[in-house]
Write a protein that holds these residues in place. Structure first.
Motif, PDB file in Angstrom:
ATOM      1  N   SER A   1       0.828  -1.195   0.000  1.00  0.00           N
ATOM      2  CA  SER A   1       0.000   0.000   0.000  1.00  0.00           C
ATOM      3  C   SER A   1       0.866   1.250   0.000  1.00  0.00           C
ATOM      4  CB  SER A   1      -0.886   0.003   1.244  1.00  0.00           C
ATOM      5  OG  SER A   1      -1.539   1.255   1.360  1.00  0.00           O
ATOM      6  N   CYS A   2       0.451   2.214  -0.762  1.00  0.00           N
ATOM      7  CA  CYS A   2       1.169   3.489  -0.808  1.00  0.00           C
ATOM      8  C   CYS A   2       0.493   4.537   0.060  1.00  0.00           C
ATOM      9  CB  CYS A   2       1.290   3.966  -2.260  1.00  0.00           C
ATOM     10  SG  CYS A   2       2.415   2.953  -3.250  1.00  0.00           S
ATOM     11  N   ALA A   3      -0.475   4.122   0.851  1.00  0.00           N
ATOM     12  CA  ALA A   3      -1.138   5.053   1.757  1.00  0.00           C
ATOM     13  C   ALA A   3      -0.179   5.439   2.871  1.00  0.00           C
ATOM     14  CB  ALA A   3      -2.396   4.410   2.342  1.00  0.00           C
ATOM     15  N   TYR A   4      -0.288   6.681   3.319  1.00  0.00           N
ATOM     16  CA  TYR A   4       0.573   7.138   4.411  1.00  0.00           C
ATOM     17  C   TYR A   4      -0.157   8.187   5.222  1.00  0.00           C
ATOM     18  CZ  TYR A   4       1.620  11.173   1.404  1.00  0.00           C
ATOM     19  OH  TYR A   4       1.525  12.298   0.609  1.00  0.00           O
ATOM     20  N   ASP A   5       0.319   8.388   6.429  1.00  0.00           N
ATOM     21  CA  ASP A   5      -0.267   9.353   7.350  1.00  0.00           C
ATOM     22  C   ASP A   5       0.495  10.671   7.205  1.00  0.00           C
ATOM     23  OD1 ASP A   5      -1.113  10.881   9.499  1.00  0.00           O
ATOM     24  OD2 ASP A   5      -0.989   9.231  10.951  1.00  0.00           O
ATOM     25  N   ALA A   6      -0.066  11.593   6.438  1.00  0.00           N
ATOM     26  CA  ALA A   6       0.603  12.871   6.174  1.00  0.00           C
ATOM     27  C   ALA A   6       0.873  13.633   7.467  1.00  0.00           C
ATOM     28  CB  ALA A   6      -0.236  13.711   5.214  1.00  0.00           C
ATOM     29  N   ALA A   7      -0.053  13.609   8.399  1.00  0.00           N
ATOM     30  CA  ALA A   7       0.127  14.339   9.658  1.00  0.00           C
ATOM     31  C   ALA A   7       1.300  13.761  10.457  1.00  0.00           C
ATOM     32  CB  ALA A   7      -1.158  14.302  10.479  1.00  0.00           C
ATOM     33  N   ALA A   8       1.457  12.444  10.435  1.00  0.00           N
ATOM     34  CA  ALA A   8       2.577  11.827  11.153  1.00  0.00           C
ATOM     35  C   ALA A   8       3.903  12.238  10.521  1.00  0.00           C
ATOM     36  CB  ALA A   8       2.428  10.310  11.159  1.00  0.00           C
ATOM     37  N   PHE A   9       3.944  12.277   9.191  1.00  0.00           N
ATOM     38  CA  PHE A   9       5.163  12.736   8.516  1.00  0.00           C
ATOM     39  C   PHE A   9       5.452  14.195   8.867  1.00  0.00           C
ATOM     40  CE2 PHE A   9       5.250   9.645   4.657  1.00  0.00           C
ATOM     41  CZ  PHE A   9       6.062   8.763   5.361  1.00  0.00           C
ATOM     42  N   GLU A  10       4.422  15.029   8.785  1.00  0.00           N
ATOM     43  CA  GLU A  10       4.606  16.457   9.036  1.00  0.00           C
ATOM     44  C   GLU A  10       5.034  16.748  10.467  1.00  0.00           C
ATOM     45  OE1 GLU A  10       1.297  18.745   7.518  1.00  0.00           O
ATOM     46  OE2 GLU A  10       1.363  17.630   5.627  1.00  0.00           O
ATOM     47  N   ALA A  11       4.745  15.849  11.390  1.00  0.00           N
ATOM     48  CA  ALA A  11       5.146  16.032  12.785  1.00  0.00           C
ATOM     49  C   ALA A  11       6.633  15.729  12.998  1.00  0.00           C
ATOM     50  CB  ALA A  11       4.303  15.139  13.694  1.00  0.00           C
TER      51      ALA A  11
END
Length: 189
Positions: free
Chosen positions: A23-33
């Motif tokens: 899956s290429c889904a990701y948690d953008a908020a976790a990355f941005e943190a």
């Protein structure tokens, strides 16, 4: 930084298409943190997507992180992120966007010419300019070693192997060529 990124990409492409069903889904908020170092230099950042062949998503994550933190970045950090986004766009087959991004990463005026040659080589490959790529490669290879030797005992000239890979594997996709894989898709599967 570019060499480390190249080594990371080489590891990712050794199993070319081995994880394409991930899956290429990701948690953008976790990355941005994440802070810059974590996001840009560890397997917990955008590289977590690249290792699963999610190159365009990795580029999107880099762009989103940049939008969230851009005002806090040094010029070198901005160049590194933009360069990595270019690598990911190129690996994902979006040569036009990769070229645009690489054009924004030229070292500051007066900095090492080798960095300029490397950036020009990437652009020449992406623009499918074989003759230009060869000229750039030859110019890079003929650079005289700095007085006192290469910085930190590094190979001279820097990035020559990556540029040689682009020349040798010119008919392969960018993501494969940059690490020296010249095969075709039927071999990768």
């Amino acid at each position: 930084m570019r060499i480390l990124t190249g080594l990371f990409l080489a590891m990712a492409w050794t199993g070319i298409s081995s994880a394409q069903d991930a899956s290429c889904a990701y948690d953008a908020a976790a990355f941005e943190a994440q802070n810059y170092e974590t996001f840009n230099t560890t397997a917990e950042g955008w590289q977590a997507l690249a290792v699963n062949d999610c190159y365009l998503e990795a580029a999107d994550a880099i762009s989103a992180w940049h939008r969230a933190h851009g005002s806090d970045l040094t010029p070198e950090q901005l160049r590194a992120l933009t360069w990595n986004a270019g690598l990911m766009r190129g690996a994902g087959g979006d040569y036009q966007s990769a070229t645009f991004l690489f054009r924004q990463t030229f070292p500051e005026r007066g900095e090492a010419a080798a960095g300029h040659y490397y950036t020009h080589a990437m652009i020449a490959f992406l623009e499918r300019d074989r003759d230009g790529l060869q000229r750039i490669r030859d110019a890079l290879a003929s650079m005289p070693e700095p007085e006192g030797g290469a910085p930190d005992g590094a190979e001279w000239p820097p990035n020559l192997q990556s540029v040689d890979n682009l020349v040798t594997c010119f008919d392969s996709p960018f993501g494969w060529a940059i690490v020296g894989y010249c095969g075709d898709e039927s071999e990768a599967g």
